[in-house]
Design a protein around this motif. Sequence first.
Motif, PDB file in Angstrom:
ATOM      1  N   ALA A  18     -41.588  11.955  44.094  1.00  0.00           N
ATOM      2  CA  ALA A  18     -42.602  12.964  44.423  1.00  0.00           C
ATOM      3  C   ALA A  18     -43.190  13.571  43.151  1.00  0.00           C
ATOM      4  O   ALA A  18     -44.409  13.797  43.060  1.00  0.00           O
ATOM      5  N   ARG A  19     -42.349  13.824  42.161  1.00  0.00           N
ATOM      6  CA  ARG A  19     -42.842  14.397  40.903  1.00  0.00           C
ATOM      7  C   ARG A  19     -43.737  13.407  40.155  1.00  0.00           C
ATOM      8  O   ARG A  19     -44.754  13.801  39.569  1.00  0.00           O
ATOM      9  N   ALA A  41     -34.485  15.168  35.654  1.00  0.00           N
ATOM     10  CA  ALA A  41     -34.629  15.563  37.062  1.00  0.00           C
ATOM     11  C   ALA A  41     -35.649  16.670  37.280  1.00  0.00           C
ATOM     12  O   ALA A  41     -36.250  16.755  38.363  1.00  0.00           O
ATOM     13  N   ASP A  42     -35.899  17.501  36.268  1.00  0.00           N
ATOM     14  CA  ASP A  42     -36.849  18.599  36.450  1.00  0.00           C
ATOM     15  C   ASP A  42     -38.298  18.158  36.330  1.00  0.00           C
ATOM     16  O   ASP A  42     -39.221  18.966  36.542  1.00  0.00           O
ATOM     17  N   GLY A  43     -38.536  16.887  35.980  1.00  0.00           N
ATOM     18  CA  GLY A  43     -39.898  16.364  35.939  1.00  0.00           C
ATOM     19  C   GLY A  43     -40.696  16.707  34.706  1.00  0.00           C
ATOM     20  O   GLY A  43     -41.880  16.367  34.604  1.00  0.00           O
ATOM     21  N   GLU A  45     -36.153  10.301  46.062  1.00  0.00           N
ATOM     22  CA  GLU A  45     -37.275  11.022  46.665  1.00  0.00           C
ATOM     23  C   GLU A  45     -37.828  12.112  45.756  1.00  0.00           C
ATOM     24  O   GLU A  45     -39.048  12.254  45.614  1.00  0.00           O
ATOM     25  N   ASP A  46     -36.952  12.908  45.136  1.00  0.00           N
ATOM     26  CA  ASP A  46     -37.425  14.020  44.300  1.00  0.00           C
ATOM     27  C   ASP A  46     -38.202  13.503  43.090  1.00  0.00           C
ATOM     28  O   ASP A  46     -39.294  14.003  42.783  1.00  0.00           O
ATOM     29  N   ARG A  47     -37.638  12.542  42.386  1.00  0.00           N
ATOM     30  CA  ARG A  47     -38.324  12.001  41.220  1.00  0.00           C
ATOM     31  C   ARG A  47     -39.627  11.310  41.627  1.00  0.00           C
ATOM     32  O   ARG A  47     -40.662  11.441  40.955  1.00  0.00           O
ATOM     33  N   TRP A 100     -42.682   4.835  40.521  1.00  0.00           N
ATOM     34  CA  TRP A 100     -42.051   5.894  41.312  1.00  0.00           C
ATOM     35  C   TRP A 100     -41.302   5.364  42.520  1.00  0.00           C
ATOM     36  O   TRP A 100     -40.336   5.978  42.984  1.00  0.00           O
TER      37      TRP A 100
END
Length: 864
Positions: free
Chosen positions: A836-837, A794-796, A832-834, A827
């Motif tokens: 975007a990364r 999750a932190d990319g 959404e978070d992943r 992607w």
Amino acid sequence: MLDVQTAPAAPTVVRRLDYRPPDWFVPEISLDFSLDSLKTTVRAKLEVRRNGNHDRPLRLDGDGLTPESVMVDGTLLDSSGWRLEDGDLIIELPGASHVVETEVRIAPEMNTQLMGLYASGGLLCTQCEAEGFRRITFFPDRPDVLSRYSVRMEADKTRYPVLLANGDPVGAGELPDGRQWAEWHDPFPKPSYLFALVAGDLVANRDSFTTMSGRKVDLGIWVRKADLPKTDHAMTALKLSMAWDENSYGREYDLDVFNIVAVADFNFGAMENKGLNIFNSRYILADPDTATDADYDAIAGVVAHEYFHNWSGNRVTCRDWFQLSLKEGFTVFRDQSFTADQGSAAVKRIEDVRVLRAAQFPEDAGPLAHPVRPDSYMEISNFYTATVYNKGAELIRMMAVMLGGERFRKGSDLYFERHDGEAATCEDFVRAMEDGGEIDLAQFRRWYEQAGTPRVRATLSHNGTTAKLHLEQNVPPTPGQPDKLPMVLPLRVRLFGENSAAPLGDERLVLLDAAEQVVTFENVVERPVLSINRGFSTPVVVETDRSAADLAFLSAHDDDPFARYEAMQQLMVDTLVASVAGGKLDHGPVIEAVRNTLTDPALDKAFVAEAVLLPSESFVGDHMLVVDPDAIHRAREALRHDLGLMLEREWRAAYAATQANRFEYSPEAKGARRLRTVALGYIAASGADDASELAFTQFEGADNMTDRQGALTTLANGESTLRAKALEAFYERYRDNALVLDKWFTTQAISTRDDTVDQVIALSKHADFTLANPNRVRALAGAFTVNQRAFHAADGRGYAYLADTIIALDKLNPQTAAKLVPPLGRWRRFGEDRAARMRAQLQRIVDTPGLSRDVFEQASKSLA
């Protein structure tokens, strides 16, 4: 020095519909090499002939080359007689034919792209597919220019005692100052991408093969002296392949010699150059201590694949690179068929479909989706894809299913007869199948034109005496193809009685060629259970209304091995998807289905091992609208735990039953080792106190790499202190063997532990990690991208690590770097978070100054 290509401001797009025959042909070419790793001189003599009535100049492709001299018909031209344009040599020529001679100098040692002529561990070798020959000499470097090659090489005899090229040897001798020369001639016209040359200190495993017409062919597998004992398996595979191609397709080898050379640094698996195949060493070298059963199988399959290319690729080549599947799809189908005939056809089909679903289905569903016959490209090396190879093979298989064995053979015979010595197209192949097999394939051609994986909805109804199968198909939109027409889908179908467990009539081949279709089954007097797409007869996603009980029933009673496996997999997937959506679901049906399979004495161990394996986390994600890697991992681990715990007695019995298995390369022994590893994994998943000790005992006592790596993988996934001890012991034992050390990197990259991202980043700084070797890059970075949970942390950080690797590698080897981009391009499937990364890392790659065309195309398309 050969410079790395950089992306132009407006990358050129090559389009299939813009194809134009070559302006000039080159019937004959003579090459003279003065070989040295730092400075090689290449003299080329081309007999050129104008093609048609035009006044266009001769254009010879070049990449990073500067001519030392240019001659036409024996006259030396000054700089006004030729020009360089975008690296190509342009010569204005009158009349119909000429002799053009050029001289260039290249530096193989500086060629980090591993395309053209390059150095690898003291060897000089070539890789010319797709457009590497233009990095050796000026030439119309396209597959529809076929030439007869004569090659002379000279080199220092001490450094390069062996000099090999395409075709047959025609002469050799000594030269002053400790040098030697050798000449080779290939009598069969071939495109430049099939040119090959190897020089180095090598020894050969020699053998011979007598063809069906009684000709003796001398065989040689050339390796470093220390590796010679590891070549027997590859030689056996080669001889089996030659016999199989004669028996199955009537194709006989046509030269007096067939050579294979193994090299350590290679962008691909192997290359089918006429008479001189060059192989990545991982697909040649094997012994029980260093190679797993999977390695042995891969060697046999790749040796077969490259040999089969002698006809499906060399004698009949492709007209242009858009027709790549003409040779690759057909040849993959041929090597799959060969391998199926050598062992378990059912297990082979399972393995092939697993690869297709893991690599090609996501490709079809992403931004890089393209038809089997693509319409355009910026860089052709980016189209050596699972779609062209694996889906291309499925197209051939579908035609074989529809035609049947006898008519398919007639079609293939006609294809070879019509196009021997030509550069052909996918359309030529389909037309030969139509004419030889007496079938209309007009609508089937859509498989070559439309991207995307078709989806089939199948619903079975029953009124007491009649069953009706309602079928619907649709092909999802893909980039550039929003609307799709119905495909021809050959679906093998059979019904089974729920009470009797007996087949209700014969298997049917249903050709679904419309958006909707109804198939009627008469005299069905008990509730039927549907078995559909048996043998995976069509590469589609099938959705049915079958219940968990139906799937469990089929996993126990279906008479088609693949369908039986498929039912088990679908039962597992449905359970896992439901668990992700709503918390833990009842695992009972899966546990009982696995128990029934595991304890069925009629099933061979290899099939059992495949059937009871849980689907990968990535495959589960493919069944979800939005992929949640963490939730999928938790659900899968929970099911693994319950399977291990509730069936611990059965797993231990299976483990004990295979414990005395010592190394033998046979289907039975391989199956035993495979089931042994699977059972060990489930025992560990159960949380058993002795699991780590059991694995470590196996690790220490194994007499073969399959058992040793199976135990190491189990330990690497766990928290035991024995994990570090085993990894260290493995490293110390094999630190000087590059191919085995790749396994050490991969085992850690695919670990299910929470700290895998940290471990991978640390391994990227390890003294034995290098970006210069494609195998090592694939072993760590490539393997890591398959680890769904770790890569999508999750932190990319997984995304950032991969982008860093791609950017650094692109400066050395753009082709290998480009192959690492697609995982970031998925992607859209994630939250959404992943997403975007991943997009941010793709943008960072695209914004990198001096980016190669290879990586730019992949990254920019992935962002679109």
